[in-house]
Design a protein around this motif. Structure first.
Motif, mmCIF file in Angstrom:
data_model
loop_
_atom_site.group_PDB
_atom_site.id
_atom_site.type_symbol
_atom_site.label_atom_id
_atom_site.label_comp_id
_atom_site.label_asym_id
_atom_site.label_seq_id
_atom_site.Cartn_x
_atom_site.Cartn_y
_atom_site.Cartn_z
ATOM 1 N N ARG A 176 -13.578 37.635 -30.522
ATOM 2 C CA ARG A 176 -14.114 38.029 -29.222
ATOM 3 C C ARG A 176 -14.011 39.532 -28.970
ATOM 4 O O ARG A 176 -14.403 40.001 -27.902
ATOM 5 C CB ARG A 176 -13.376 37.287 -28.108
ATOM 6 N N LEU A 177 -13.489 40.271 -29.929
ATOM 7 C CA LEU A 177 -13.337 41.709 -29.717
ATOM 8 C C LEU A 177 -14.689 42.378 -29.495
ATOM 9 O O LEU A 177 -14.817 43.264 -28.644
ATOM 10 C CB LEU A 177 -12.621 42.348 -30.914
ATOM 11 N N TYR A 178 -15.700 41.975 -30.247
ATOM 12 C CA TYR A 178 -17.028 42.574 -30.099
ATOM 13 C C TYR A 178 -17.586 42.307 -28.704
ATOM 14 O O TYR A 178 -18.193 43.179 -28.084
ATOM 15 C CB TYR A 178 -17.979 42.022 -31.158
ATOM 16 N N HIS A 179 -17.372 41.093 -28.202
ATOM 17 C CA HIS A 179 -17.877 40.741 -26.878
ATOM 18 C C HIS A 179 -17.074 41.423 -25.770
ATOM 19 O O HIS A 179 -17.548 41.504 -24.633
ATOM 20 C CB HIS A 179 -17.838 39.223 -26.698
ATOM 21 N N MET A 180 -15.879 41.895 -26.083
ATOM 22 C CA MET A 180 -15.106 42.671 -25.117
ATOM 23 C C MET A 180 -15.561 44.125 -25.047
ATOM 24 O O MET A 180 -15.147 44.860 -24.149
ATOM 25 C CB MET A 180 -13.621 42.640 -25.488
ATOM 26 N N GLY A 181 -16.384 44.540 -26.001
ATOM 27 C CA GLY A 181 -16.840 45.918 -26.058
ATOM 28 C C GLY A 181 -16.156 46.738 -27.130
ATOM 29 O O GLY A 181 -16.525 47.897 -27.353
ATOM 30 N N LEU A 182 -15.176 46.143 -27.823
ATOM 31 C CA LEU A 182 -14.473 46.848 -28.895
ATOM 32 C C LEU A 182 -15.320 46.817 -30.160
ATOM 33 O O LEU A 182 -15.825 45.767 -30.561
ATOM 34 C CB LEU A 182 -13.118 46.191 -29.155
#
Length: 388
Positions: A69-75
């Motif tokens: 989920r890091l990508y979906h958090m903006g990371l």
């Protein structure tokens, strides 16, 4: 509108990303950075503030458990390592996040410009004070305070419309509060509420010359010569006297040569409290009510110390400490912006408490914060009795 979007991403959507990129470019924050950018650092530290993470290892474990989920958090990094985060906090200029916080503050002040004050006064009212964050001298030698103690001071000018900090200065513990008055840009027509620690008549006269007003408390040794008194209603109010006069001590009168107003009131216990102000028009009861609103800055300090992570730091260098404090300020102001733009009736405390447990949910923030009636369980009672 935010279907399928993580709550954390919904909140970060209020960030002005173009402004953040300009702040990073101004200080070359991403110079020679390959994987962990300044935006990744900001989002990671904001996540730590919002979810009450206590250490670098705590942050690392929680984010590694949510790697997908890091990508979906903006990371945009594949994983978050505590060593990488610690190095970023120690080396990336803290001025990036200080400038970004000032821009967020400007956005919040625009949103809260029409907020009513607790008193009937059509003007901008500021409360100025400082709070001390104690540190260990052997670990933080760059922040001396006392002989065997270190500390940093957070000097804050709070706009009472929405409780938005408009000016913040971070210093070591030795800097006296009154010296930070030199850093303020005085706004004509505004009111500045100051406690006795800021009783410097030379600096107060500069506020007077700028066309602003101040309300402060007099010290016990303040020498004041009355020129004339105004009539007061002692029967229906707690006002003892309302006087216009001048200072009599040589240096004080030289620093503040203009007339000064002294208002003496009694509190609920019968104790006399003496106020000094350069405003000669307001009712004496309103002067006392104004100074009572100075307590809002104390509540602000209490709130951020209890609900944000600024008492335990993730690094020992000056840069790391200031970076963490400024990102905490950004987080506070961001929640205030979200509250206003989403028209949320909840307090900042309620919003932070609920969001801290729902960062990885995909429910809209408005729905999360809707007040639902408690379930009394009446529809299940017949089934429960049938089991007997």
């Amino acid at each position: 509108m935010n279907q399928g979007k993580l709550v954390f991403s919904q909140l970060m959507a209020f960030l002005p990303l173009s402004t953040f990129r300009r702040c990073v470019a101004r200080y070359r924050g991403n110079h020679k950075v390959k994987d962990f950018s300044c935006m990744d650092q900001f989002l990671t530290m904001a996540f730590a503030q919002l979810t009450y993470r206590e250490s670098l290892r705590d942050i690392e474990l929680n984010l590694r458990a949510q790697t997908k989920r890091l990508y979906h958090m903006g990371l945009r990094c594949k994983t978050v390592s505590r060593n990488t985060l610690a190095n970023a906090n120690a080396t990336r200029p803290w001025q990036i996040y200080a400038d970004f916080a000032q821009h967020l503050i400007a956005m919040a002040r625009t949103l809260y410009a029409q907020e009513p004050l607790a008193i009937d006064l059509d003007a901008t009212v500021y409360a100025f004070d400082a709070t001390t964050i104690d540190l260990c001298l052997s670990v933080y030698p760059w922040a001396p305070f006392r002989q065997r103690k270190a500390a940093v001071k957070l000097h804050t000018l709070l706009d009472l419309r929405g409780s938005i900090p408009t000016f913040i200065h971070i210093s070591d513990g030795k800097l006296h509060e009154v010296n930070t008055l030199d850093y303020l840009q005085i706004e004509p027509g505004a009111y500045y509420l100051l406690d006795r620690g800021y009783l410097d008549f030379g600096r107060l006269f500069l506020i007077h010359q700028a066309g602003a007003y101040f309300v402060t408390r007099a010290k016990s040794n303040t020498k004041f010569k009355r020129r004339y008194s105004r009539p007061v209603d002692r029967l229906n109010t707690n006002v003892v006297c309302d006087q216009i006069g001048v200072l009599t001590v040589f240096y004080s009168s030289k620093d503040y040569p203009a007339p000064l107003r002294r208002v003496v009131v009694k509190d609920d216990t019968g104790k006399r409290i003496t106020f000094l102000t350069n405003n000669l028009v307001l009712e004496p009861t309103l002067i006392a009510d104004l100074y009572r609103q100075r307590w809002q800055v104390e509540l602000f300090f209490k709130w951020i110390k209890q609900h944000l992570r600024i008492k335990t730091f993730l690094g020992t260098s000056e840069n790391a400490v200031k970076t963490q404090i400024w990102i905490a300020v950004c987080t506070y102001v961001l929640i205030a912006i979200a509250k206003k733009r989403l028209n949320l009736p909840n307090s900042l405390h309620e919003i932070l408490q609920i969001l801290s447990l729902t960062m990885f949910e995909t429910t809209q923030i408005n729905q999360l914060l809707e007040k639902q009636e408690p379930d009394d369980g009446s529809e299940f009672e017949p089934k429960q009795l049938a089991l007997l």
